[in-house]
Design an enzyme around this catalytic site. Structure first.
Site, short mmCIF file in Angstrom:
data_model
loop_
_atom_site.label_atom_id
_atom_site.label_comp_id
_atom_site.label_asym_id
_atom_site.label_seq_id
_atom_site.Cartn_x
_atom_site.Cartn_y
_atom_site.Cartn_z
N SER A 7 0.84 -1.20 0.00
CA SER A 7 0.00 0.00 0.00
C SER A 7 0.87 1.24 0.00
O SER A 7 1.62 1.49 0.96
CB SER A 7 -0.91 0.02 1.23
OG SER A 7 -1.56 1.27 1.34
N HIS A 32 -1.24 -1.34 -4.28
CA HIS A 32 -2.50 -0.94 -3.67
C HIS A 32 -2.50 0.57 -3.44
O HIS A 32 -1.57 1.12 -2.83
CB HIS A 32 -2.68 -1.67 -2.33
CG HIS A 32 -4.01 -1.45 -1.69
ND1 HIS A 32 -5.14 -2.18 -2.03
CD2 HIS A 32 -4.39 -0.60 -0.71
CE1 HIS A 32 -6.15 -1.78 -1.30
NE2 HIS A 32 -5.73 -0.82 -0.48
N ASP A 34 -4.77 3.72 -1.95
CA ASP A 34 -5.92 4.10 -1.11
C ASP A 34 -6.37 5.51 -1.43
O ASP A 34 -5.62 6.48 -1.25
CB ASP A 34 -5.54 4.02 0.37
CG ASP A 34 -5.36 2.59 0.84
OD1 ASP A 34 -6.29 1.79 0.64
OD2 ASP A 34 -4.29 2.27 1.39
N MET A 36 -8.87 8.38 -0.38
CA MET A 36 -9.69 8.81 0.75
C MET A 36 -10.16 10.25 0.54
O MET A 36 -9.39 11.09 0.06
CB MET A 36 -8.90 8.71 2.05
CG MET A 36 -8.30 7.34 2.31
SD MET A 36 -7.43 7.31 3.90
CE MET A 36 -6.60 5.71 3.78
N HIS A 65 -8.45 1.34 -4.18
CA HIS A 65 -9.42 1.16 -3.09
C HIS A 65 -10.08 2.51 -2.83
O HIS A 65 -9.46 3.42 -2.27
CB HIS A 65 -8.66 0.65 -1.86
CG HIS A 65 -9.52 0.42 -0.67
ND1 HIS A 65 -9.00 0.08 0.56
CD2 HIS A 65 -10.87 0.46 -0.49
CE1 HIS A 65 -9.97 -0.06 1.44
NE2 HIS A 65 -11.11 0.17 0.81
N MET A 67 -12.19 4.76 -0.85
CA MET A 67 -12.80 5.04 0.45
C MET A 67 -13.42 6.42 0.36
O MET A 67 -12.99 7.38 1.02
CB MET A 67 -11.75 4.95 1.56
CG MET A 67 -11.33 3.52 1.84
SD MET A 67 -10.01 3.40 3.07
CE MET A 67 -8.61 3.30 1.96
N MET A 136 -11.71 -5.28 5.65
CA MET A 136 -10.93 -4.32 6.43
C MET A 136 -10.65 -4.91 7.81
O MET A 136 -11.58 -5.22 8.55
CB MET A 136 -11.66 -2.99 6.55
CG MET A 136 -11.89 -2.25 5.24
SD MET A 136 -10.35 -1.86 4.37
CE MET A 136 -9.50 -0.84 5.58
N ASP A 174 -6.97 -6.01 4.30
CA ASP A 174 -6.36 -4.68 4.32
C ASP A 174 -6.30 -4.16 5.75
O ASP A 174 -7.33 -3.85 6.35
CB ASP A 174 -7.17 -3.73 3.44
CG ASP A 174 -6.50 -2.37 3.27
OD1 ASP A 174 -5.48 -2.10 3.94
OD2 ASP A 174 -7.00 -1.56 2.47
#
Length: 216
Positions: A7, A32, A34, A36, A65, A67, A136, A174
């Site tokens: 990540s 990966h 993320d 957000m 991913h 979020m 998660m 994750d």
């Protein structure tokens, strides 16, 4: 086949391209990323431009991913930027099947992520359409958190559901993945392991990834 997905949330963003190349050379299988939004989770991170930049420096699968709230509005932007896999949170969309189809109709692997307190039975009527499920094992928003122990039973239950339906759906974990936790996570039925600080905060990426892979 089991896969390691570093990540980049824990990478040094002043040299992100170099960091991605380094973990690829060290044995990473996916990258990966993320995303957000500061609303669904209490943090702001990256957008499509970082995905596009990452796509220029690696041929590895870019596992994006989301979020974020209202993910349907942004899926095309992330696909255009080079995402290979996109996961959305069950908790962020009212019409989950529609959201999944928005991803799949562009020939991108589709996944759904579940927060620690969200039960797996929420996926019962969409599981057959998913390429992977992200469990998660920490509350989303920040890297470096400790693994939530009861996640092991959740993984086992999801694996049973997938097996009963005879599906190829992968289980991705994750949060809190490190040398101490990866073995029990693997034995529970996990296929893809997202590891951030365990890799990027280590002094030798290749040695760390090799050790992680040796424990599953």
């Amino acid at each position: 086949m089991k896969l390691i997905a570093p990540s980049v949330l824990s990478a040094d963003f002043s040299k992100l391209g170099e960091e991605i190349k380094s973990v690829e050379k060290a044995g990473a299988d996916w990258i990966h990323l993320d995303v957000m939004d500061g609303h669904f989770v209490p943090n702001l991170t990256i957008g499509p431009e970082i995905i596009k930049a990452s796509n220029k420096v690696t041929d590895l699968c870019l596992d994006v991913h989301l979020m974020i709230e209202n993910p349907d509005q942004y899926i095309d932007q992330f696909i255009d930027a080079g995402a290979d896999c996109i996961s959305v949170h069950y908790e962020t969309t009212t019409h989950l099947n529609r959201t999944v189809q928005l991803i799949k109709q562009k020939n991108i692997k589709a996944g759904v992520a579940l927060n620690p307190a969200t039960p797996i039975n929420t996926l019962e009527w969409v599981l057959e359409d998913l390429d992977f499920v992200v469990i998660m094992s920490v509350n989303p928003g920040f890297g470096g958190q400790s693994f939530i122990p009861n996640t092991i039973e959740k993984i086992k239950a999801l694996k049973t559901m997938i097996t009963k339906k005879n599906l190829p759906t992968l289980i991705e974990i994750d949060g809190g993945v490190n040398e101490k936790t990866i073995q029990k996570i693997s034995h529970a039925g996990t296929d893809v392991f997202v590891a951030g600080s365990a890799i990027f905060k280590s002094s030798n990426y290749k040695e760390t990834i090799t050790k992680l892979k040796s424990k599953w």
